[in-house]
Design an enzyme around this catalytic site. Structure first.
Site, PDB file in Angstrom:
ATOM      1  N   ALA A 229      -5.365   1.162  -5.005  1.00 14.58           N
ATOM      2  CA  ALA A 229      -4.103   1.248  -4.266  1.00 14.58           C
ATOM      3  C   ALA A 229      -3.198   0.067  -4.554  1.00 14.58           C
ATOM      4  CB  ALA A 229      -4.386   1.330  -2.763  1.00 14.58           C
ATOM      5  N   HIS A 230      -1.889   0.326  -4.556  1.00 13.33           N
ATOM      6  CA  HIS A 230      -0.891  -0.727  -4.697  1.00 13.33           C
ATOM      7  C   HIS A 230      -1.012  -1.676  -3.511  1.00 13.33           C
ATOM      8  CE1 HIS A 230       3.083  -2.636  -4.836  1.00 13.33           C
ATOM      9  NE2 HIS A 230       3.164  -2.242  -6.096  1.00 13.33           N
ATOM     10  N   PRO A 231      -0.798  -2.975  -3.726  1.00 16.61           N
ATOM     11  CA  PRO A 231      -1.003  -3.932  -2.625  1.00 16.61           C
ATOM     12  C   PRO A 231       0.016  -3.826  -1.490  1.00 16.61           C
ATOM     13  CG  PRO A 231      -0.116  -5.037  -4.557  1.00 16.61           C
ATOM     14  CD  PRO A 231      -0.494  -3.661  -4.988  1.00 16.61           C
ATOM     15  N   SER A 232       1.157  -3.169  -1.719  1.00 15.46           N
ATOM     16  CA  SER A 232       2.159  -3.136  -0.651  1.00 15.46           C
ATOM     17  C   SER A 232       2.827  -1.785  -0.442  1.00 15.46           C
ATOM     18  CB  SER A 232       3.245  -4.190  -0.917  1.00 15.46           C
ATOM     19  OG  SER A 232       3.902  -3.921  -2.145  1.00 15.46           O
ATOM     20  N   PHE A 236       0.459   4.841  -2.792  1.00 18.24           N
ATOM     21  CA  PHE A 236       0.598   4.602  -4.224  1.00 18.24           C
ATOM     22  C   PHE A 236      -0.781   4.244  -4.741  1.00 18.24           C
ATOM     23  CE2 PHE A 236       4.107   3.367  -7.354  1.00 18.24           C
ATOM     24  CZ  PHE A 236       3.297   3.552  -8.457  1.00 18.24           C
TER      25      PHE A 236
END
Length: 403
Positions: A229-232, A236
């Site tokens: 997963a995207h960190p923010s 995503f």
């Protein structure tokens, strides 16, 4: 003419990072002349298993197409003479060695500027030519660890994990090629060359990009994320379907709206927990199970087709075979073919670096010292001069035995 057809590069390179950087320049038309040390058998990449035979390997073919080869012993006065004659007629000296070696070998700008004031000396090393680690050898895996990449990669509950590809090596090669081109531009403009002190370490640290800025300015401490997963940005990440995995990327609010409408969860648009990126990040533990359950109901092809039609960034997680046979891979001309005496027809991926519309011509990687006669003619040596250099061991035993 190809874009770099008027550029000659002397490449003291071996294995992966250095040859990877220069192969893009060769594909653009540069005359990349590999200098191979004769007593050690030349570039070690020639012998990399499992697909190797004698002095030929598919590994070597990957990084050395469109280049030429000359066996040359730079440790002999006569070999050094040939090298210096090449410097006088070339645009750049390109190497990938340990940080303290270019100075020892006398291949820096200060060592060569008397021969050619416009020469560009690009040294791609593990840790650079200065600093406390400059004398240490640098390898991709080690640098992925040192630069924090492995700490960022993998499952949250698993061990630190390297990338599946040698990305520090490959990115370092790109940085070296870019640095060399910047140096060539300046040299042709000003008539004065210089050094490009490029390192794999610098490359790896620089690629920490925004997580580094977040940490340096706000104390952010990156953590590994489930399912890549995207960190923010939420959602995503990778999601699992009935028959495999695919990625959904909602990098803009409009993609979030399209996503939930396409998969029949439009009621989530009215949920205050998911109203924007900040809210979805705070309540991701509530949101992600809803998406995961829905995606588990059908196949990868179903979801990718549906979301693509809806204008949501998405794509399957392919294996290597699937990636190489993707319709878009073929359409973009990303597979090149060359003929080889040992391997027959060699197929490999092409360089993504492009300029203009002229098709790239591909030539197999050179056999060791294959271009000896061409280089001797290019330098204007007489038959007697060549015989004297051969007898003095300038080119190693391989030439002495065949000359």
């Amino acid at each position: 003419m190809r874009p770099l057809e008027d550029v000659r590069i002397i490449a003291i390179e071996q294995y992966g990072a250095g040859p990877f950087g220069s192969v893009h320049l060769a594909d653009l038309g540069a005359d990349v002349l590999k200098i191979e040390e004769p007593s050690s058998g030349g570039d070690v990449g020639r012998y990399v298993p499992p697909y190797n035979s004698g002095e030929d390997s598919l590994f070597f073919e990957t990084f050395n197409r469109n280049k030429r080869s000359l066996s040359l012993d730079l440790g002999t006065p006569e070999g050094r003479k040939v090298f210096e004659d090449l410097v006088a007629t070339s645009d750049a000296v390109y190497s990938n060695l340990r940080g303290d070696v270019p100075a020892k070998m006398r291949i820096t700008y200060d060592d060569l500027k008397h021969l050619n004031p416009a020469i560009v000396c690009c040294s791609l090393t593990g840790f650079g030519m200065t600093g406390p680690r400059s004398r240490q050898p640098g390898y991709d895996y080690i640098l992925q660890g040192l630069a924090g990449w492995m700490d960022l990669t993998g499952d949250p509950d698993g061990p630190p994990t390297k990338s599946g590809l040698s990305l520090v090596d490959f990115c370092g090669g790109y940085v070296a090629a870019l640095s060399l081109m910047a140096g060539l531009h300046a040299a042709r403009r000003d008539g004065v060359g210089g050094d490009c002190d490029v390192s794999l370490y610098d490359t790896a640290i620089s690629m920490l990009t925004y997580p580094a800025a977040w940490h340096l300015n706000a104390g952010f401490r990156p953590v590994r994320t489930k399912n890549s997963a995207h960190p923010s940005l939420v959602p995503f990440q990778a999601f699992e379907a009935v028959d495999g995995w695919f990625v959904v990327g909602c990098a803009k609010e409009k993609f979030w709206v399209r996503l939930v409408e396409a998969i029949g969860l439009a009621d989530l648009l009215d949920d205050p927990r998911f109203v924007d990126f900040t809210a979805r990040g705070e309540h991701k533990d509530d949101l992600l199970p809803l998406l995961e359950n829905r995606f588990a109901e059908n196949s990868v092809d179903h979801w990718v087709s549906l979301l693509t039609a809806a204008g949501v960034p998405t794509g399957p997680i392919n294996d290597v075979e699937q990636a190489l046979t993707e319709e878009h891979t073929v359409a973009r001309g990303l597979i090149a073919t060359t003929d080889h005496e040992v391997w027959g027809e060699v197929r490999q991926v092409t360089s993504p670096v492009r300029f203009g519309d002229d098709p790239v011509r591909y030539r197999r990687a050179p056999h060791r010292n294959e271009n000896f006669d061409e280089v001797m003619t290019m330098l204007g040596y007489s038959a007697d001069e060549i015989r004297g250099l051969v007898d003095a061991g300038a080119f190693g035993k391989i030439v002495q035995e065949t000359a």
